[in-house]
Scaffold this motif. Structure first.
Motif, short mmCIF file in Angstrom:
data_model
loop_
_atom_site.label_atom_id
_atom_site.label_comp_id
_atom_site.label_asym_id
_atom_site.label_seq_id
_atom_site.Cartn_x
_atom_site.Cartn_y
_atom_site.Cartn_z
N LEU A 20 0.84 -1.21 0.00
CA LEU A 20 0.00 0.00 0.00
C LEU A 20 0.86 1.25 0.00
O LEU A 20 0.56 2.23 -0.70
CB LEU A 20 -0.92 -0.01 1.23
CG LEU A 20 -2.12 -0.95 1.16
CD1 LEU A 20 -2.86 -0.96 2.50
CD2 LEU A 20 -3.08 -0.54 0.04
N SER A 21 1.97 1.21 0.76
CA SER A 21 2.87 2.36 0.77
C SER A 21 3.48 2.58 -0.61
O SER A 21 3.60 3.73 -1.10
CB SER A 21 3.98 2.14 1.80
OG SER A 21 3.43 2.01 3.10
N GLN A 22 3.89 1.45 -1.28
CA GLN A 22 4.43 1.57 -2.64
C GLN A 22 3.39 2.11 -3.63
O GLN A 22 3.70 2.94 -4.49
CB GLN A 22 4.95 0.20 -3.10
CG GLN A 22 6.19 -0.26 -2.34
CD GLN A 22 6.65 -1.63 -2.80
OE1 GLN A 22 6.02 -2.25 -3.67
NE2 GLN A 22 7.75 -2.11 -2.21
N LYS A 23 2.15 1.67 -3.44
CA LYS A 23 1.08 2.12 -4.35
C LYS A 23 0.84 3.62 -4.19
O LYS A 23 0.65 4.34 -5.17
CB LYS A 23 -0.20 1.35 -4.06
CG LYS A 23 -1.31 1.60 -5.07
CD LYS A 23 -2.46 0.64 -4.84
CE LYS A 23 -3.59 0.93 -5.84
NZ LYS A 23 -3.18 0.71 -7.23
N VAL A 24 0.89 4.09 -2.94
CA VAL A 24 0.74 5.54 -2.72
C VAL A 24 1.88 6.31 -3.39
O VAL A 24 1.67 7.35 -4.03
CB VAL A 24 0.70 5.83 -1.21
CG1 VAL A 24 0.76 7.32 -0.95
CG2 VAL A 24 -0.57 5.27 -0.58
N SER A 25 3.08 5.74 -3.28
CA SER A 25 4.23 6.39 -3.92
C SER A 25 4.06 6.43 -5.43
O SER A 25 4.34 7.45 -6.10
CB SER A 25 5.52 5.65 -3.55
OG SER A 25 5.71 5.69 -2.16
N ASN A 26 3.60 5.30 -6.02
CA ASN A 26 3.38 5.24 -7.48
C ASN A 26 2.33 6.26 -7.92
O ASN A 26 2.50 6.97 -8.94
CB ASN A 26 2.95 3.85 -7.90
CG ASN A 26 4.12 2.86 -7.82
OD1 ASN A 26 5.29 3.26 -7.76
ND2 ASN A 26 3.82 1.57 -7.80
N ASN A 27 1.25 6.34 -7.17
CA ASN A 27 0.19 7.29 -7.53
C ASN A 27 0.70 8.72 -7.44
O ASN A 27 0.32 9.58 -8.26
CB ASN A 27 -1.00 7.11 -6.61
CG ASN A 27 -1.80 5.85 -6.95
OD1 ASN A 27 -1.64 5.30 -8.05
ND2 ASN A 27 -2.63 5.39 -6.03
N ASN A 28 1.54 8.98 -6.47
CA ASN A 28 2.11 10.32 -6.34
C ASN A 28 2.97 10.66 -7.54
O ASN A 28 2.95 11.77 -8.07
CB ASN A 28 2.92 10.38 -5.04
CG ASN A 28 3.30 11.79 -4.66
OD1 ASN A 28 2.67 12.75 -5.12
ND2 ASN A 28 4.32 11.93 -3.84
N GLU A 29 3.74 9.64 -7.97
CA GLU A 29 4.61 9.84 -9.13
C GLU A 29 3.78 10.06 -10.39
O GLU A 29 4.08 10.93 -11.24
CB GLU A 29 5.54 8.65 -9.29
CG GLU A 29 6.66 8.88 -10.30
CD GLU A 29 7.67 7.74 -10.31
OE1 GLU A 29 8.58 7.77 -11.13
OE2 GLU A 29 7.53 6.83 -9.45
N LEU A 30 2.68 9.28 -10.56
CA LEU A 30 1.80 9.46 -11.74
C LEU A 30 1.19 10.84 -11.76
O LEU A 30 1.05 11.48 -12.81
CB LEU A 30 0.71 8.39 -11.72
CG LEU A 30 1.10 6.99 -12.18
CD1 LEU A 30 -0.04 6.02 -11.98
CD2 LEU A 30 1.49 7.00 -13.66
N ARG A 31 0.83 11.30 -10.56
CA ARG A 31 0.24 12.64 -10.50
C ARG A 31 1.23 13.70 -10.94
O ARG A 31 0.90 14.66 -11.67
CB ARG A 31 -0.22 12.90 -9.06
CG ARG A 31 -0.87 14.25 -8.87
CD ARG A 31 -1.44 14.35 -7.45
NE ARG A 31 -1.96 15.69 -7.22
CZ ARG A 31 -1.23 16.76 -6.90
NH1 ARG A 31 0.08 16.62 -6.74
NH2 ARG A 31 -1.80 17.95 -6.72
#
Length: 831
Positions: free
Chosen positions: A125-136
């Motif tokens: 979940l922490s990695q997914k939050v990081s990925n979404n932040n990067e996509l944004r």
């Protein structure tokens, strides 16, 4: 015997009955304890696994977690599509709540594997939050390129205008652009604004603006070209991030699916374990119940059988009880009848024995009569004890409540018993507390009966040493005291293993005791029962060879109902007590008999040295002879008044003397209260007591004995003796017997002293003999003894003294012969 066997059988049956009940309860308790232990271990096993409620809670929390994850996924897509910061913040907040929920779920997990999966889920979940932040971030950069295109279109519109420009006005969504792009656009806007022409020449201004715009467009196109290259790399990066995000989502779903599968499997296994545990517990409980019912059935059968046996024995015992009660009643009636019927022949035996004593008997016949009287007295005492025992057993003995003073009762009882055993020379020590000098309510007759038994035994079983009587009192409830009377002796004692027999009827601690000391074994039994009837108790402490101590405890009620002593109330006032000291044993014996006939307690001593300074002696008056060999009457007066004798408290001292040369003032002048001139009569003694303010109790009238007519004596006269003793022939016989015995001893001593010409000793012996010869009015002997009493070598030479002694010897011989003819001589007397 049959009743006794039946009682024993009943007791054994009852014991078996009780034993079976106890055994059954014990077995059931052991069974319950064993089953309880097994059930407890199964419950522990059941509790050690996860319960259904915990699994349900885990499943609910897991389902909630899945729902929240799907919601987070939706928020993630919405945040990427809209590029709104609010949506992304909502997504981040949702992820934080999911992290907290995972931490809570981890606390419910028991296995490390499940906790490990939850830890992996948190990491993903922490990695997914990081990925979404990067996509944004990539989306924002892409939006910057679009803004450059829009800026070029705006510049084309500016060609028609000459106004001032700002980046916020020129570019839409300026706030959402990256800081770098925002800075570039602000620089372009400033540049345009600075170069706005001020000329009113429209043509000139348009040309100028056109040149500026052309330059700006060129610059923007160049920037766009550069940004396009970046956009292509960013798009590639976005694709890669989306691919990673998809992979993370897939892994996340796989972890959650595995987690759900593991929880379901764990719940299933736990259910299986619980079912097995419940089956085992049910089997154990069923077997225990079955075994319990079986045990209860077996013991119920055994107990019921014993119960019916007990009932049978009870019926038989009731019959035997009725039979025993009838036997006891018959025994009571028998004892009562026999005891009462024995009294008449006993009185007849005693009466005829006394009549026989007054006839002319030989010495042997006199001995027989004495034995008959002793035996009849013994049987009389036994009859009285049997009657008391029978009444106590039947509960028919009544207890009285009359006023009395315990100290007087104890004192008189002890002194009377000491007088009966005077030949034993035992020291009597009395310690009576002052609290026992007050008036109480109780039954003095029964208390005296107990004390007489205890003190009588102490004197009987003690050959040397002392008898100590200690009487104390403790405060009881309200107006009451608890009297504690201890009778301690230094006698033979009682062995520890035989002390339990001492209070049983017709039983003595040693079979040889009744042969050596006599007795029928009822005294202490009656005393024990009387003490209990008086709401007290009687206990024993003893050591073989070291004496015994009996302790009587009695509750007594204090009363002030009686203000003055009354003759009808026993022991309200002590009897008049008299201390008599005289070396003439015959006179001493006569005075003791006189005192008894007058209701006076007499303490008699032949020598003052026999009186101990710390003795318990209690007396109201002292009678002392004047001329005595070791301690004279004057010395007795001085010693008593010296304060060294604790029993002397200024009681009046009366001198008894046969001397005619001194008047009464010679004695009263040195401290004597009064003088009795020997011989004196009973009336003279009473008159002297009245002068001193001392009154005597009236003696109850006694039955006069029938006397056989006797000849008038020639050589003696009994008038003075009769004035002392009345018609009490037993007392007169004892006095005369003592006189004969003393006369024989004195005549031998007198003959020796006359032969030795020892005039002082002759005076002393003559003085000792004179009182009784004067009492008997033997005038011929009195005349000779008076000469010898005062004779000296000058007034009475040896020849005259020898001649006088021979005359005295002849007269005494005739007197003795006449007295022996009159007396029924006692067997102990030797002529």
């Amino acid at each position: 015997m049959q009743h006794k066997n039946m009682v024993n059988a009943s007791k054994k049956s009852k014991n078996k009955f009780t034993l079976k009940i106890v055994t059954s309860y014990l077995i059931l308790a052991l069974l319950a304890a064993g089953v309880g232990y097994f059930v407890y271990t199964e419950i522990q096993t059941y509790i050690s696994t996860e319960t259904a409620e915990v699994n349900d809670e885990k499943l609910l929390r897991t389902s909630s977690l899945m729902t929240n994850l799907y919601e987070a996924e939706s928020l993630s897509k919405l945040a990427l599509q809209s590029d709104e910061k609010v949506n992304f913040d909502a997504y981040a907040l949702k992820i934080d709540s999911i992290q907290v929920e995972i931490d809570t779920l981890k606390q419910l997990m028991l296995g490390e594997e499940q906790k490990g999966l939850l830890d992996s889920l948190q990491v993903l979940l922490s990695q997914k939050v990081s990925n979404n932040n990067e996509l944004r971030s990539l989306k924002i950069k892409n939006n910057s390129a679009n803004s450059l295109d829009k800026a070029l279109k705006e510049f084309e519109k500016i060609e028609e205008s000459f106004g001032k420009f700002s980046a916020e006005n020129l570019f839409t969504n300026f706030d959402q652009l990256s800081p770098k792009v925002q800075q570039s656009l602000r620089e372009y806007a400033i540049l345009i604004s600075k170069n706005v022409p001020n000329s009113n020449d429209i043509t000139k201004n348009a040309a100028y603006v056109d040149s500026i715009l052309n330059v700006s467009k060129a610059m923007l196109r160049k920037a766009k070209l550069s940004d396009s290259r970046s956009q292509r790399s960013l798009a590639q990066k976005e694709i890669e991030v989306n691919r990673n995000d998809l992979e993370l989502s897939r892994q996340l779903q796989n972890i959650i699916a595995a987690f759900e599968k593991e929880i379901i499997s764990s719940s299933y296994n736990t259910s299986i374990v619980k079912r097995e545990t419940l089956k085992r517990t049910t089997r154990i409980a069923g077997m225990a119940a079955l075994l319990g019912f079986l045990i209860v059935g077996i013991f119920s059968f055994l107990i019921t059988r014993d119960y019916w046996k007990v009932q049978t024995y009870r019926v038989r015992l009731e019959k035997e009880k009725k039979f025993s009660e009838s036997l006891l009643k018959s025994r009571e009636q028998l004892i009562s009848t026999v005891s009462h019927d024995l009294r008449t022949p006993l009185n007849t035996i005693s009466g005829y024995s006394e009549l026989l004593e007054s006839t002319e008997l030989s010495r042997k016949q006199s001995g027989y009569i004495k034995n008959v009287k002793s035996a009849s007295e013994y049987v009389g005492n036994l009859v009285n004890d049997l009657l008391d025992f029978s009444k106590l057993e039947a509960g028919k003995l009544k207890i009285e409540k009359v006023p009395f003073i315990p100290a007087h009762l104890i004192q008189e009882t002890a002194e009377n018993l000491q007088a009966l055993h005077v030949n034993k020379k035992l020291k009597l020590v009395l310690e009576i507390a002052p609290q026992l000098q007050q008036t109480v309510l109780g039954d003095p007759f029964r208390i005296r009966q107990i004390l007489t038994n205890l003190m009588g035994n102490a004197f009987k079983f003690t050959e040397e040493g002392q008898i100590k009587i200690t009487a104390t009192a403790e405060k009881g409830k309200e107006k009451a005291i608890v009297a504690r009377i201890q009778v301690a002796d230094t006698g033979i004692g009682i062995a520890k293993e035989k002390q339990h027999l001492i209070f049983k009827e017709f039983t003595q601690a040693d079979n040889n005791i009744d042969k050596k000391f006599g007795g029928h074994g009822l005294g202490l039994t009656i005393s024990k029962k009387l003490a209990e009837l008086l709401r007290g108790n009687l206990t024993l402490e003893s050591k073989l060879g070291s004496g015994s101590t009996f302790t009587l405890q009695l509750p007594l009620e204090i009363t002030d109902a009686v203000e003055k002593p009354s003759k009808e109330l026993p022991y309200m006032a002590p009897k008049l007590r008299m201390l008599i000291i005289d070396d003439d044993t015959a006179l001493l014996h006569m005075l003791r008999e006189l005192a008894e006939s007058m209701g006076i307690t007499a303490h008699t001593f032949t020598n003052f040295l026999s009186i101990e300074k710390d003795s318990h002696l209690a007396y109201d008056i002292v009678l002392t002879d004047i001329q005595m060999p070791q301690v004279t009457g004057f010395e007795v007066l001085k010693k008593l008044q010296s304060g060294k004798y604790k029993h002397y408290t200024n009681q009046p001292i009366v001198a008894m003397t046969g001397r005619r040369d001194l008047g009464p003032e010679a004695y009263i002048g040195v401290g004597f209260s009064q003088v009795l001139q020997k011989p004196f009569s009973k009336g003279e003694l009473i008159a002297t007591l009245k002068l001193l303010g001392i009154t005597t109790q009236k003696q109850e009238a006694k039955e006069e004995k029938t006397h056989v007519a006797e000849q008038e004596p020639k050589l003696y006269n009994l008038d003075i003796i009769h004035s002392f003793l009345g018609e009490n022939e037993d007392a007169i016989q004892d006095v005369l017997s003592t006189f004969l015995s003393d006369t024989e001893t004195n005549m031998k001593l007198l003959e020796e002293t006359v032969t030795a010409k020892d005039y002082p000793q002759v005076n002393q012996v003559a003085h000792r003999m004179l009182p009784m010869f004067r009492q008997l009015k033997v005038l011929s002997c009195v005349a000779i003894l008076e000469k010898m009493e005062l004779g000296t070598p000058e007034t009475l030479n040896h020849d005259t003294l020898s001649s006088s002694f021979e005359n005295l010897k002849s007269d005494v011989h005739d007197l003795v012969m006449e007295l022996e003819e009159r007396l029924a001589t006692d067997p102990d007397y030797n002529d």
